[in-house]
Design an enzyme around this catalytic site. Sequence first.
Site, PDB file in Angstrom:
ATOM      1  N   CYS A   1       0.835  -1.197   0.000  1.00 40.16           N
ATOM      2  CA  CYS A   1       0.000   0.000   0.000  1.00 40.16           C
ATOM      3  C   CYS A   1       0.873   1.252   0.000  1.00 40.16           C
ATOM      4  O   CYS A   1       1.990   1.244   0.516  1.00 40.16           O
ATOM      5  CB  CYS A   1      -0.874   0.022   1.245  1.00 40.16           C
TER       6      CYS A   1
ATOM      7  N   ARG B   1       4.999   0.102  -6.142  1.00 39.07           N
ATOM      8  CA  ARG B   1       5.000  -0.683  -4.907  1.00 39.07           C
ATOM      9  C   ARG B   1       4.051  -1.862  -4.984  1.00 39.07           C
ATOM     10  O   ARG B   1       4.139  -2.785  -4.177  1.00 39.07           O
ATOM     11  CB  ARG B   1       4.571   0.205  -3.728  1.00 39.07           C
TER      12      ARG B   1
ATOM     13  N   TRP C   1      -3.110  -2.621  -1.485  1.00 37.89           N
ATOM     14  CA  TRP C   1      -2.741  -4.000  -1.838  1.00 37.89           C
ATOM     15  C   TRP C   1      -3.472  -4.861  -0.816  1.00 37.89           C
ATOM     16  O   TRP C   1      -3.149  -4.836   0.367  1.00 37.89           O
ATOM     17  CB  TRP C   1      -1.223  -4.170  -1.730  1.00 37.89           C
TER      18      TRP C   1
ATOM     19  N   ASN D   1      -1.635   2.309   5.922  1.00 35.37           N
ATOM     20  CA  ASN D   1      -0.748   1.207   5.527  1.00 35.37           C
ATOM     21  C   ASN D   1      -0.471   0.397   6.783  1.00 35.37           C
ATOM     22  O   ASN D   1      -0.280   0.973   7.855  1.00 35.37           O
ATOM     23  CB  ASN D   1       0.603   1.736   5.021  1.00 35.37           C
ATOM     24  N   GLY D   2      -0.392  -0.921   6.647  1.00 33.12           N
ATOM     25  CA  GLY D   2      -0.119  -1.761   7.813  1.00 33.12           C
ATOM     26  C   GLY D   2      -1.318  -2.635   8.123  1.00 33.12           C
ATOM     27  O   GLY D   2      -2.207  -2.806   7.273  1.00 33.12           O
TER      28      GLY D   2
ATOM     29  N   GLU E   1      18.068 -17.290  -7.952  1.00 30.65           N
ATOM     30  CA  GLU E   1      17.684 -15.933  -8.354  1.00 30.65           C
ATOM     31  C   GLU E   1      17.177 -15.910  -9.804  1.00 30.65           C
ATOM     32  O   GLU E   1      16.195 -15.226 -10.111  1.00 30.65           O
ATOM     33  CB  GLU E   1      18.891 -14.998  -8.165  1.00 30.65           C
TER      34      GLU E   1
ATOM     35  N   LYS F   1      13.427 -14.671 -10.800  1.00 26.77           N
ATOM     36  CA  LYS F   1      13.159 -13.585 -11.752  1.00 26.77           C
ATOM     37  C   LYS F   1      12.130 -14.036 -12.791  1.00 26.77           C
ATOM     38  O   LYS F   1      11.211 -13.315 -13.141  1.00 26.77           O
ATOM     39  CB  LYS F   1      14.438 -13.144 -12.490  1.00 26.77           C
TER      40      LYS F   1
ATOM     41  N   GLU G   1       8.630 -14.330 -11.179  1.00 25.97           N
ATOM     42  CA  GLU G   1       8.059 -13.041 -10.774  1.00 25.97           C
ATOM     43  C   GLU G   1       7.442 -12.279 -11.923  1.00 25.97           C
ATOM     44  O   GLU G   1       6.344 -11.756 -11.804  1.00 25.97           O
ATOM     45  CB  GLU G   1       9.162 -12.128 -10.190  1.00 25.97           C
TER      46      GLU G   1
ATOM     47  N   HIS H   1      18.184 -35.980  -7.283  1.00 22.69           N
ATOM     48  CA  HIS H   1      17.406 -36.483  -6.148  1.00 22.69           C
ATOM     49  C   HIS H   1      15.931 -36.137  -6.286  1.00 22.69           C
ATOM     50  O   HIS H   1      15.277 -35.800  -5.312  1.00 22.69           O
ATOM     51  CB  HIS H   1      17.977 -35.921  -4.842  1.00 22.69           C
TER      52      HIS H   1
ATOM     53  N   LYS I   1       6.566  -4.358  -4.340  1.00 24.61           N
ATOM     54  CA  LYS I   1       7.996  -4.066  -4.277  1.00 24.61           C
ATOM     55  C   LYS I   1       8.508  -4.257  -2.858  1.00 24.61           C
ATOM     56  O   LYS I   1       9.609  -4.739  -2.634  1.00 24.61           O
ATOM     57  CB  LYS I   1       8.236  -2.629  -4.753  1.00 24.61           C
TER      58      LYS I   1
HETATM   59  C1  G6P Z   1       9.490  -8.390  -2.352  1.00 26.68           C
HETATM   60  C2  G6P Z   1      10.033  -7.979  -3.707  1.00 26.68           C
HETATM   61  C3  G6P Z   1      11.330  -8.717  -3.990  1.00 26.68           C
HETATM   62  C4  G6P Z   1      12.324  -8.460  -2.862  1.00 26.68           C
HETATM   63  C5  G6P Z   1      11.740  -8.850  -1.503  1.00 26.68           C
HETATM   64  C6  G6P Z   1      12.620  -8.363  -0.367  1.00 26.68           C
HETATM   65  O1  G6P Z   1       9.055  -9.692  -2.403  1.00 26.68           O
HETATM   66  O2  G6P Z   1       9.084  -8.255  -4.722  1.00 26.68           O
HETATM   67  O3  G6P Z   1      11.883  -8.251  -5.209  1.00 26.68           O
HETATM   68  O4  G6P Z   1      13.475  -9.204  -3.094  1.00 26.68           O
HETATM   69  O5  G6P Z   1      10.470  -8.230  -1.325  1.00 26.68           O
HETATM   70  O6  G6P Z   1      12.618  -6.955  -0.377  1.00 26.68           O
HETATM   71  P1  G6P Z   1      13.706  -6.060   0.315  1.00 26.68           P
HETATM   72  O7  G6P Z   1      13.242  -4.651   0.076  1.00 26.68           O
HETATM   73  O8  G6P Z   1      13.701  -6.423   1.757  1.00 26.68           O
HETATM   74  O9  G6P Z   1      15.006  -6.347  -0.334  1.00 26.68           O
END
Ligand code: G6P
Length: 623
Positions: free
Chosen positions: A2, A27, A77, A103-104, A496, A500, A503, A519, A618
């Site tokens: 949010c 965000r 959100w 927010n929260g 990673e 990616k 996501e 395995h 984000k």
């Molecule tokens: C969310 C984002 C990711 C990020 C993760 C941790 O899930 O979509 O891209 O890696 O949070 O975020 P931070 O700000 O703590 O690195």
Amino acid sequence: MCGIIAYVGRRIAQPVLIEGLKRLEYRGYDSAGIAVIDGKGHLHVRKAVGRISVLENSLNTSPIDGQASLGMAHTRWATHGAPTEINAHPHLDDTGSIALVHNGIVENYVAIKKFLTDKGHKFVSQTDTEALAMLVGDIYGELKIKNHLAPGTSLLQKSVQLALREVEGTYGIAVICAAEPDTMVVARKGSPLIIGVGKEEYIIASDASAIVEHTTQVVYLNDNEMAILKPGSFRTTTIDDIAVTPVFSQLENKLEEYELGEYEHHMLKEIFEQPTAVANCLRGRAEQKEGRIVLGGVADHTRELVKAKRIILTGQGTAWHAGLVGDYLLEDLAKVVTEATYASEFRYRNPIVEEGTVVIAISQSGETADTLAALREAKEKGALGLGIVNVVGSTIARETDAGIYLHAGPEIGVASTKAFTCQCAVLTLLALYIGRRKFMSQAQTRETIDALWAIPEQMKRILEQSALVKEIASKYCDRENWLFLGRGYHYPVALEGALKLKEISYIHAEGMPAAEMKHGPIALINDGMPVVFIATKGLQYDKVISNIEEVRARGGNIIVVATEGDKQIRRYSNHVIEVPDTLESLQPLLSVVPLQLLAYHAAVIRGCNVDKPRNLAKSVTVE
Ligand code: G6P
């Protein structure tokens, strides 16, 4: 997640708020809304499900009457209640005169709602936020009847204070009231709020990106603090009404850094910014001439770092993957027992934190709820709590004992890219910093520093292959299952690479240590399945070749990230993306880049919204 943007001043609020909402879009959100109070004291609210453009269209087709120079807006959100117009913020009390964005999470909202329902209040949404708006309204009503406030105290301020004392959970809130048309009350606990201080105006936001085009002078609210703002004046207090002297800070990032520039997407821009971001991260820290590492941010804790019996690296998502790279780096270069652990797991498993434990929270945003909670848990148990954070002034940055900023510049793309490489760079610096004070020779330190400084140019050579990576992506992006495999330092890179792809292109992908494939996952391999190997020259090269053979024998399509000039590997692979040679410990900094490009191109070809992937945020500020 949010986002909040609010305006108190003399300009017309609506355009400022809509522009702010657009800056907060990255965000992640599913609905948005705005509330303003016009000169005649009328409160106007408008909400819409979907993109900000839907809200904007609604405001254009049927504009809000009257001119308002006080208002607030929100991107939601969904956590409690579906993403519907009714559940979108701002929420009102049932008199319709108080509006609140939040927010929260109000954890005890069920109890608050019951208490208020029993008093006859009528709720319309399924949200926790409405309970808070209603509580403020209920208290406001009662105070109005009693009317025995000290002169100069705003009823709204007092009502918010009293309401917040009942709240369990986290909040960043902004509240306005039709009966006090020139006043806004904002407050924070566990969810960031920044007050941008302009000329006779204030722009309040949950994120600096929405403030920077108006002013660079800001006040970061601390937990349990609130501010009462009117055009031209504001004051800060604690929730318990004790005056707080505001501390003014300067935002470091410039507006251009938040703009797309010549790029189609923020993610692509950020992938291409990596050479500069890594160089910025190394500057002043990896000194080639002297062959030494300077880390001013943790200098006061050098002894604790060198004597550390155990280092715990904690984070979520990409930051956790960087932590895994750090695990290898710190054991390899600094010879200290290290563990990379999900913050969400660490905080609840009643972790053993013995004397000599250093916990390092890794977070791009510095606001991830789980990472923050893990840091607090570790500090509570006596650990030294350090941070590797990108966003200056963020909560984690402020709550750690010390830390190292990434200096990567703002990261807007939801899929983290340049933050990952800068996190790896910082962890390398830290490993060298500790290692050199223990067993590492001057020669090895120098060699690694030189290799680090070569990384930006080497990254550029990889980025030049973007067209080749796009070709590979276009060939396989209709396949719904992918594997990413690597050994040693490349195991986190495999994770990673898979993350990616998941996501932003919604392709199912798994990353794992190459040896683990046998395995279980090998059963998945069928004709044409894309399997990405990170197989640069190094300690486990021959072993990875054997794994490639195993996949090839089962019909998988082999895509390899290999060392420049490696002819042998071409015999086993369908596609090769070359990366320059570097030290084994620095390879993740390079080998991750083609995987970022692969995911990016696959997502674009599949027509996905790269910068705003579905369901993702984000920064995840709730558990
Ligand atoms: C969310 C984002 C990711 C990020 C993760 C941790 O899930 O979509 O891209 O890696 O949070 O975020 P931070 O700000 O703590 O690195």
